[in-house]
Design a protein around this motif. Structure first.
Motif, short mmCIF file in Angstrom:
data_model
loop_
_atom_site.label_atom_id
_atom_site.label_comp_id
_atom_site.label_asym_id
_atom_site.label_seq_id
_atom_site.Cartn_x
_atom_site.Cartn_y
_atom_site.Cartn_z
N TYR A 70 0.80 -1.23 0.00
CA TYR A 70 0.00 0.00 0.00
C TYR A 70 0.84 1.28 0.00
O TYR A 70 0.29 2.36 0.14
CB TYR A 70 -0.99 -0.02 1.17
CG TYR A 70 -2.09 -1.05 0.94
CD1 TYR A 70 -3.19 -0.74 0.15
CD2 TYR A 70 -1.99 -2.33 1.45
CE1 TYR A 70 -4.18 -1.68 -0.11
CE2 TYR A 70 -2.98 -3.29 1.19
CZ TYR A 70 -4.07 -2.95 0.41
OH TYR A 70 -5.04 -3.87 0.14
N LEU A 74 -7.22 -1.31 7.49
CA LEU A 74 -6.56 -2.60 7.66
C LEU A 74 -6.35 -2.85 9.15
O LEU A 74 -6.25 -1.90 9.94
CB LEU A 74 -5.18 -2.59 6.99
CG LEU A 74 -5.08 -2.25 5.51
CD1 LEU A 74 -3.61 -2.22 5.08
CD2 LEU A 74 -5.85 -3.26 4.67
N PHE A 78 -7.02 -6.79 -2.26
CA PHE A 78 -6.28 -6.97 -0.99
C PHE A 78 -5.90 -8.43 -0.82
O PHE A 78 -4.75 -8.76 -0.54
CB PHE A 78 -7.18 -6.51 0.18
CG PHE A 78 -6.75 -7.04 1.54
CD1 PHE A 78 -5.85 -6.33 2.32
CD2 PHE A 78 -7.22 -8.26 2.02
CE1 PHE A 78 -5.42 -6.83 3.54
CE2 PHE A 78 -6.80 -8.76 3.25
CZ PHE A 78 -5.90 -8.04 4.00
N CYS A 120 -8.71 -6.67 6.10
CA CYS A 120 -9.18 -5.41 5.54
C CYS A 120 -10.69 -5.30 5.72
O CYS A 120 -11.38 -6.32 5.82
CB CYS A 120 -8.82 -5.29 4.06
SG CYS A 120 -9.95 -6.15 2.96
#
Ligand code: PLP
Length: 415
Positions: free
Chosen positions: A121, A255, A287, A276
């Motif tokens: 991320y 998250l 994800f 998530c």
């Protein structure tokens, strides 16, 4: 630095002993010399009994050791054992399951979850935002993965969550990077023991919504590191913030870094998960794909026996009850120690960072290393941090927790 290196420049590391392990070693040597009853060793970040022995849940280990060999020896599925991935959602959220799409991928402890968040991320060289008071391996995890760390001041002068500092820093970094990972370690923050309150969460959520709407081109990822959640709070309300953290815009993702290290005394078994929560199925799917791929590309898969044990804890009501009773008993032990420390600190006039729960209490001070050295002369071993001293109530008996603040106060006053 040597003038010839076989490792690449980025891999040149200082070496030497980890400072926490070094001071823990000194404390152990001193205990050999004068007897452990005469030493306050508050360096270890694990729950120890009053004799300094690691607490392990009998209910967990009786079950674990009874697993068939194949269940211990075999590989796990790459994303984690399917029944573990169901159980870990329950372990993380309990009765506060947020609405939306929830996905989980097994990781080796919370550390693995943090690693995956950083790598999937953020971009290389991005800054990741954490509090000024923090668990120092966040720095190692970032450096190992070629990311940087930025800080915001966790507390206002009144000792509550510093929304202004946090919001300003989020805006500043989004201006610069267009994408940002923030890690908040709560409840029972390491090292201060602070827990973000529900009212503070309300404002944090409001801010997340504003960012999502006002910065449609940007991406904000909030990871809540809940490593200490099972040793926090008196009741289930400790998880009530989780149901608030949902319904967010598409460009804001929540998250969780879940760890079985403390909550189920599985420290070295390396068991945890990244989870998530999003309203958008495609965000949850990507994800899952990204983090499962990361598993294969880093440690391949996790500890099957540890996953199976947790899965069965949540599938078998009798086992679950035994584990929860044991966990609650040790939580009480920890809370009594902390209450003793906090009460003595108040009585001694020792300033501590706002503590609510958890394994550690911190004492803000100048020259923490000097203070720690002076305390060692009095056979009290505390870990020096950048802004103060860390006292691990998890590792010290109630009786010693009661005594320690007076010793610390005396030393700080003498400096
Ligand atoms: C704040 C914090 N986050 C995460 C972790 C992760 O621990 P583990 O990787 O053992 O689950 C720890 C462990 O000490 C911690 O203190």
């Amino acid at each position: 630095m040597a003038d010839f290196n076989m490792v690449t420049d980025r891999a040149i590391r200082p070496g030497g002993k980890d400072p926490i392990f070094a001071i823990a070693g000194q404390a152990a040597e001193r205990a050999e010399e004068i007897g452990s009853e005469n030493v306050i060793n508050s360096t270890i970040g694990a729950l120890l009994d009053d004799d300094g022995k690691l607490i392990t849940f009998e209910s967990i280990y009786d079950y674990f050791k009874g697993l068939p060999n194949e269940e211990i020896a075999a590989y796990s599925a790459l994303p984690g054992m399917p029944n573990y991935l169901v159980a870990v959602k329950e372990a993380c959220f309990k009765e506060h399951v947020p609405e939306g799409y929830i996905e989980a991928i097994a990781t080796p402890g919370g550390s693995g979850a943090i690693r995956h968040a950083m790598c999937n991320y953020t971009n290389y060289n991005d800054e990741i935002l954490i509090a000024d008071w923090h668990w120092s391996p966040y720095n190692t995890l970032a450096a190992e993965n070629d990311r940087k760390i930025a800080h915001f001041e966790l507390f206002t002068d009144e000792g509550v969550f510093n929304h202004i500092a946090y919001e300003n820093k989020v805006n500043e970094l989004l201006d610069k990077q267009g994408r940002l990972l923030v890690i908040l370690n709560t409840p029972a923050h390491n090292p201060t023991g602070y827990t973000v309150t529900d009212q503070e969460w309300d404002r944090i959520v409001e801010f997340l919504n504003e960012i999502g709407k006002n910065r449609p081109e940007d991406k904000l990822i909030l990871m809540v590191d809940v490593a200490y959640i099972d040793f926090s709070g008196k009741d289930s309300s400790v998880r009530s913030f989780m149901t608030k953290l949902t319904g967010l815009p598409r460009n804001v993702l929540v998250l969780y870094a879940y760890s079985a290290s403390k909550g189920f005394t599985m420290y070295g078994l390396r068991n945890g998960a990244i989870l998530c929560v999003t309203d958008y199925k495609e965000i949850a799917d990507e994800f899952r794909n990204a983090c499962a791929f990361s598993n294969r590309g880093t440690w391949s898969n996790g500890t099957r026996s540890a996953m199976v044990t947790i899965a069965h804890v949540f599938e078998k009501p009798e086992l679950r009850e035994k584990v929860m009773i044991e966990q609650a008993g040790y939580k009480e032990l920890l809370q009594k120690r902390a209450e003793a420390f906090v009460a003595s600190a108040k009585d001694a006039g020792l300033e501590i960072a706002p503590y609510k729960d958890g394994f550690f209490i911190t004492i803000p001070c100048d020259n923490p290393k000097v203070a720690s050295d002076k305390l060692i002369e009095k056979d009290a071993f505390l870990v020096p941090l950048n802004q103060g001293l860390r006292f691990a109530v998890c590792a010290v008996s109630e009786e010693k927790c009661k005594k320690a603040p007076y010793i610390i106060k005396e030393v700080l006053d003498s400096m």
